[in-house]
Design a protein around this motif. Structure first.
Motif, PDB file in Angstrom:
ATOM      1  N   GLU A 113       3.497 -22.004 -31.748  1.00  0.00           N
ATOM      2  CA  GLU A 113       2.462 -21.441 -30.572  1.00  0.00           C
ATOM      3  C   GLU A 113       1.884 -20.037 -31.079  1.00  0.00           C
ATOM      4  O   GLU A 113       2.487 -19.391 -32.269  1.00  0.00           O
ATOM      5  N   TRP A 114       0.362 -20.001 -30.625  1.00  0.00           N
ATOM      6  CA  TRP A 114      -0.211 -18.965 -31.132  1.00  0.00           C
ATOM      7  C   TRP A 114      -0.912 -18.035 -30.272  1.00  0.00           C
ATOM      8  O   TRP A 114      -1.394 -18.679 -29.150  1.00  0.00           O
ATOM      9  N   ALA A 115      -1.004 -16.782 -30.299  1.00  0.00           N
ATOM     10  CA  ALA A 115      -1.703 -15.862 -29.721  1.00  0.00           C
ATOM     11  C   ALA A 115      -3.436 -15.642 -30.153  1.00  0.00           C
ATOM     12  O   ALA A 115      -3.357 -15.324 -31.128  1.00  0.00           O
ATOM     13  N   VAL A 116      -4.024 -16.018 -29.135  1.00  0.00           N
ATOM     14  CA  VAL A 116      -5.482 -16.178 -29.519  1.00  0.00           C
ATOM     15  C   VAL A 116      -6.504 -15.279 -29.035  1.00  0.00           C
ATOM     16  O   VAL A 116      -6.317 -14.960 -27.733  1.00  0.00           O
ATOM     17  N   ARG A 117      -7.364 -14.552 -29.587  1.00  0.00           N
ATOM     18  CA  ARG A 117      -8.296 -13.610 -29.127  1.00  0.00           C
ATOM     19  C   ARG A 117      -9.464 -13.845 -29.955  1.00  0.00           C
ATOM     20  O   ARG A 117      -9.496 -14.426 -31.186  1.00  0.00           O
ATOM     21  N   SER A 118     -10.578 -13.580 -29.107  1.00  0.00           N
ATOM     22  CA  SER A 118     -11.897 -13.728 -30.133  1.00  0.00           C
ATOM     23  C   SER A 118     -12.839 -12.526 -29.884  1.00  0.00           C
ATOM     24  O   SER A 118     -12.653 -11.800 -29.116  1.00  0.00           O
ATOM     25  N   SER A 119     -14.148 -12.542 -30.847  1.00  0.00           N
ATOM     26  CA  SER A 119     -14.858 -11.572 -30.744  1.00  0.00           C
ATOM     27  C   SER A 119     -16.346 -11.937 -31.094  1.00  0.00           C
ATOM     28  O   SER A 119     -16.179 -12.744 -32.081  1.00  0.00           O
ATOM     29  N   PRO A 120     -17.343 -11.694 -30.511  1.00  0.00           N
ATOM     30  CA  PRO A 120     -18.860 -12.438 -30.514  1.00  0.00           C
ATOM     31  C   PRO A 120     -19.254 -11.730 -31.986  1.00  0.00           C
ATOM     32  O   PRO A 120     -18.968 -10.648 -32.545  1.00  0.00           O
ATOM     33  N   VAL A 121     -19.942 -12.516 -32.603  1.00  0.00           N
ATOM     34  CA  VAL A 121     -20.520 -11.951 -33.975  1.00  0.00           C
ATOM     35  C   VAL A 121     -21.903 -12.687 -34.039  1.00  0.00           C
ATOM     36  O   VAL A 121     -22.311 -13.601 -33.564  1.00  0.00           O
ATOM     37  N   MET A 122     -22.912 -11.907 -34.831  1.00  0.00           N
ATOM     38  CA  MET A 122     -24.155 -12.387 -34.797  1.00  0.00           C
ATOM     39  C   MET A 122     -24.588 -12.239 -36.373  1.00  0.00           C
ATOM     40  O   MET A 122     -25.087 -11.290 -37.000  1.00  0.00           O
ATOM     41  N   LEU A 123     -24.618 -13.585 -36.808  1.00  0.00           N
ATOM     42  CA  LEU A 123     -24.806 -13.627 -38.075  1.00  0.00           C
ATOM     43  C   LEU A 123     -26.248 -14.198 -38.417  1.00  0.00           C
ATOM     44  O   LEU A 123     -26.811 -13.989 -39.617  1.00  0.00           O
ATOM     45  N   GLN A 124     -27.038 -14.835 -37.436  1.00  0.00           N
ATOM     46  CA  GLN A 124     -28.361 -15.157 -37.588  1.00  0.00           C
ATOM     47  C   GLN A 124     -28.945 -14.778 -36.289  1.00  0.00           C
ATOM     48  O   GLN A 124     -28.332 -14.830 -35.149  1.00  0.00           O
ATOM     49  N   PRO A 125     -30.146 -14.424 -36.667  1.00  0.00           N
ATOM     50  CA  PRO A 125     -31.079 -13.880 -35.405  1.00  0.00           C
ATOM     51  C   PRO A 125     -31.030 -14.813 -34.149  1.00  0.00           C
ATOM     52  O   PRO A 125     -31.501 -16.309 -34.380  1.00  0.00           O
ATOM     53  N   GLY A 126     -30.699 -14.600 -33.009  1.00  0.00           N
ATOM     54  CA  GLY A 126     -30.788 -15.363 -31.844  1.00  0.00           C
ATOM     55  C   GLY A 126     -29.621 -16.542 -31.866  1.00  0.00           C
ATOM     56  O   GLY A 126     -29.551 -17.267 -30.778  1.00  0.00           O
ATOM     57  N   VAL A 127     -28.594 -16.450 -32.888  1.00  0.00           N
ATOM     58  CA  VAL A 127     -27.609 -17.370 -32.625  1.00  0.00           C
ATOM     59  C   VAL A 127     -26.410 -16.557 -32.523  1.00  0.00           C
ATOM     60  O   VAL A 127     -25.809 -15.817 -33.225  1.00  0.00           O
ATOM     61  N   ARG A 128     -25.545 -16.807 -31.213  1.00  0.00           N
ATOM     62  CA  ARG A 128     -24.378 -16.334 -31.019  1.00  0.00           C
ATOM     63  C   ARG A 128     -23.278 -16.868 -31.396  1.00  0.00           C
ATOM     64  O   ARG A 128     -23.301 -18.339 -31.096  1.00  0.00           O
ATOM     65  N   GLN A 129     -22.403 -16.451 -32.219  1.00  0.00           N
ATOM     66  CA  GLN A 129     -21.429 -17.078 -32.756  1.00  0.00           C
ATOM     67  C   GLN A 129     -19.918 -16.323 -32.212  1.00  0.00           C
ATOM     68  O   GLN A 129     -20.150 -15.055 -31.707  1.00  0.00           O
ATOM     69  N   HIS A 130     -18.864 -16.747 -32.693  1.00  0.00           N
ATOM     70  CA  HIS A 130     -17.465 -15.873 -32.532  1.00  0.00           C
ATOM     71  C   HIS A 130     -16.647 -16.123 -33.496  1.00  0.00           C
ATOM     72  O   HIS A 130     -16.417 -17.231 -34.219  1.00  0.00           O
ATOM     73  N   VAL A 131     -15.878 -15.104 -33.775  1.00  0.00           N
ATOM     74  CA  VAL A 131     -14.610 -14.835 -34.512  1.00  0.00           C
ATOM     75  C   VAL A 131     -13.608 -14.986 -33.781  1.00  0.00           C
ATOM     76  O   VAL A 131     -13.294 -14.320 -32.970  1.00  0.00           O
ATOM     77  N   VAL A 132     -12.662 -16.038 -33.864  1.00  0.00           N
ATOM     78  CA  VAL A 132     -11.503 -16.307 -33.236  1.00  0.00           C
ATOM     79  C   VAL A 132     -10.295 -16.363 -34.275  1.00  0.00           C
ATOM     80  O   VAL A 132     -10.416 -16.711 -35.345  1.00  0.00           O
ATOM     81  N   VAL A 133      -9.223 -15.336 -33.758  1.00  0.00           N
ATOM     82  CA  VAL A 133      -8.098 -15.187 -34.487  1.00  0.00           C
ATOM     83  C   VAL A 133      -6.995 -15.598 -33.586  1.00  0.00           C
ATOM     84  O   VAL A 133      -6.993 -15.278 -32.523  1.00  0.00           O
ATOM     85  N   GLY A 134      -6.058 -16.445 -34.338  1.00  0.00           N
ATOM     86  CA  GLY A 134      -4.960 -16.793 -34.019  1.00  0.00           C
ATOM     87  C   GLY A 134      -3.792 -16.281 -34.656  1.00  0.00           C
ATOM     88  O   GLY A 134      -3.671 -16.696 -35.618  1.00  0.00           O
ATOM     89  N   ARG A 135      -2.638 -15.598 -33.945  1.00  0.00           N
ATOM     90  CA  ARG A 135      -1.444 -15.032 -34.823  1.00  0.00           C
ATOM     91  C   ARG A 135      -0.333 -15.665 -34.305  1.00  0.00           C
ATOM     92  O   ARG A 135      -0.247 -16.001 -33.050  1.00  0.00           O
ATOM     93  N   SER A 136       0.552 -16.218 -35.236  1.00  0.00           N
ATOM     94  CA  SER A 136       1.488 -17.058 -34.986  1.00  0.00           C
ATOM     95  C   SER A 136       2.639 -16.180 -34.047  1.00  0.00           C
ATOM     96  O   SER A 136       2.895 -15.006 -34.349  1.00  0.00           O
ATOM     97  N   LEU A 137       3.391 -16.839 -33.053  1.00  0.00           N
ATOM     98  CA  LEU A 137       4.378 -16.429 -32.454  1.00  0.00           C
ATOM     99  C   LEU A 137       5.613 -16.596 -32.885  1.00  0.00           C
ATOM    100  O   LEU A 137       6.594 -16.551 -32.058  1.00  0.00           O
ATOM    101  N   TYR A 138       5.658 -17.151 -33.965  1.00  0.00           N
ATOM    102  CA  TYR A 138       7.054 -17.670 -34.643  1.00  0.00           C
ATOM    103  C   TYR A 138       7.976 -16.426 -34.723  1.00  0.00           C
ATOM    104  O   TYR A 138       9.187 -16.471 -34.382  1.00  0.00           O
ATOM    105  N   GLY A 139       7.573 -15.172 -35.259  1.00  0.00           N
ATOM    106  CA  GLY A 139       8.490 -13.897 -35.079  1.00  0.00           C
ATOM    107  C   GLY A 139       8.749 -13.659 -33.912  1.00  0.00           C
ATOM    108  O   GLY A 139      10.064 -13.280 -33.445  1.00  0.00           O
TER     109      GLY A 139
END
Length: 439
Positions: A113-139
């Motif tokens: 199982e992973w806890a997932v959060r995201s944040s928007p990122v603009m690497l190209q003009p007019g193109v909306r992308q997202h950085v998605v981070v998932g952290r393991s819930l093993y611990g």
């Protein structure tokens, strides 16, 4: 054995109930603790994932691509339109796209199982992308499992400890009670024994004090009963012996006893016997019932009736001081008490019996005076005891059985009042009853 089993049964019930309550409380607390631990750890991982997503999005905008990041417990994806464009760690190439959302998402990937959060990122003009981070819930799962195993052993252990302590404490608490029960049981018919009172002022100490007081009352009651039976036997034996004596003389020496003389003796002794039995039955009924049937009585009517009766017997009676008064009492008992008071005065009066009755609104005071020899002050209190008679009355045929004043005292007590002997204004004895007014 049954009594001892009863105490052990009480011990078992208290221990079982206490242990069950502790077990339920600890189990509920353990479940809540595990749930709280998991929630906090998941929330912590989610917060870290959100912070990492925002930081990596900022670095990616500066660098123009995802910065490299290698960690077995973190998946970092760059997504565009729901497709994975790049990953920070090549070990996670081929991992399906993680959900993009501003809220915490928990997904199962790679058998974890992973806890997932995201944040928007603009690497190209007019193109909306997202950085998605998932952290393991093993611990979090490991910590939760460890806490569960620890609490699964701790809860029964603590419950067992509580059971042992409760068993011990209850056993020690009931031990003095068992000793009291054993002593009382061994006392049997001998109520002169007493219980050793433990130190302190707790419930057990008060129980021992109460039991000793009860035994003392029982001892006094038994002594009074034995004395009553002994006195009653003696009083009953006297008229019976007199009748038998005169009957035997009449049988052996018929010339020495006339029929009228024998009849006179038998009649007198039979009357004395009847009076004695009647008094004994009345006192027995008083002793047997816990509360008499009481009602309002016109006490002046009883006194006027007694005065009329005494005048019919040739006694000079003064009724001028009899006023109205009502009391709440047992009608039969109070009537008998007034009769006993008037008879006692008639028996000892030389020429006059005086009745007095007053009521001040709270207390009715009844007085019966005579002009006889009176009662010595040292004898006045004991005269209200059963079978107690003045020395001069013992030598007279009409002296009674010593129950008249005892019945008067009992009637006054049941009506909530008192009775006493004093010196009358006529120079003789005064019988006084003070009763709560019923008006």
């Amino acid at each position: 054995m049954s009594e001892r089993a009863g105490w052990w049964s009480l011990r078992v019930r208290i221990t079982s109930a206490t242990t069950a309550i502790v077990l339920v409380v600890l189990a509920c607390g353990a479940v809540g603790l595990v749930w709280l631990l998991r929630s906090n750890m998941v929330e912590s991982e989610a917060t870290t994932a959100g912070q990492q997503a925002a930081q990596i999005a900022s670095e990616a905008e500066t660098l123009g691509s995802l910065p490299p990041f290698e960690a077995d417990e973190v998946i970092i994806q760059q997504q565009r339109n729901g497709r994975v464009v790049a990953v920070a760690d090549d070990d996670f190439v081929g991992v399906p796209p993680l959900p993009v959302s501003d809220e915490l998402q928990i997904v199962e990937v790679l058998d974890q199982e992973w806890a997932v959060r995201s944040s928007p990122v603009m690497l190209q003009p007019g193109v909306r992308q997202h950085v998605v981070v998932g952290r393991s819930l093993y611990g979090a799962h490991e910590a939760t499992e460890s806490a569960t195993i620890l609490l699964s052993g701790a809860v029964p252990a603590v419950s067992l400890f509580v059971a042992v302590m409760t068993w011990t404490v209850v056993g020690r608490s009931l031990r003095p009670v068992e000793q009291i029960r054993s002593v009382v049981e061994n006392i049997g018919n001998d109520v002169t024994g007493r219980i050793s009172e433990p130190r302190g002022k707790d419930e057990v100490a008060r129980l021992a004090v109460t039991m000793n007081r009860m035994l003392e009352r029982l001892e006094k009651s038994r002594r009074a009963q034995q004395r009553f039976v002994s006195d009653a036997s003696h009083e009953l034996r006297s008229p019976v012996a007199a009748i038998r004596q005169h009957a035997q003389v009449a049988l052996l020496h018929p010339e020495a006893v006339t029929l009228p003389g024998l009849a006179e003796v038998v009649d007198a002794e039979a009357a004395r016997l009847e009076e004695l039995v009647s008094g004994l039955l009345l006192l027995a009924r008083i002793d047997e019932r816990s509360a008499s049937v009481q009602q309002e009585i016109d006490l002046d009517d009883l006194l006027l009736a007694e005065g009329k009766r005494l005048r019919a017997l040739g006694v000079r009676v003064d009724l001028t001081k009899v006023g109205p008064a009502r009391v709440v009492a047992d009608t039969a008992l109070m009537t008998r008490a007034v009769r006993n008071a008037s008879e006692n005065a008639r028996r000892h009066a030389r020429s006059l019996v005086a009745f007095e009755l007053t009521d001040n609104g709270t207390t009715a005071v009844l007085r019966v005076d005579d002009d006889g020899p009176g009662v010595p002050e040292e004898d006045r209190e004991r005269m209200f005891h059963r079978f107690e008679r003045r020395d001069d009355a013992r030598d007279r045929d009409s002296g009674g059985a010593g129950l008249g004043l005892a019945i008067i005292a009992e009637a006054a007590r049941q009506a909530g009042g008192t009775a006493l002997l004093d010196t009358s204004a006529l120079g003789g004895a005064r019988l006084e009853m003070r009763l709560p007014s019923g008006s």
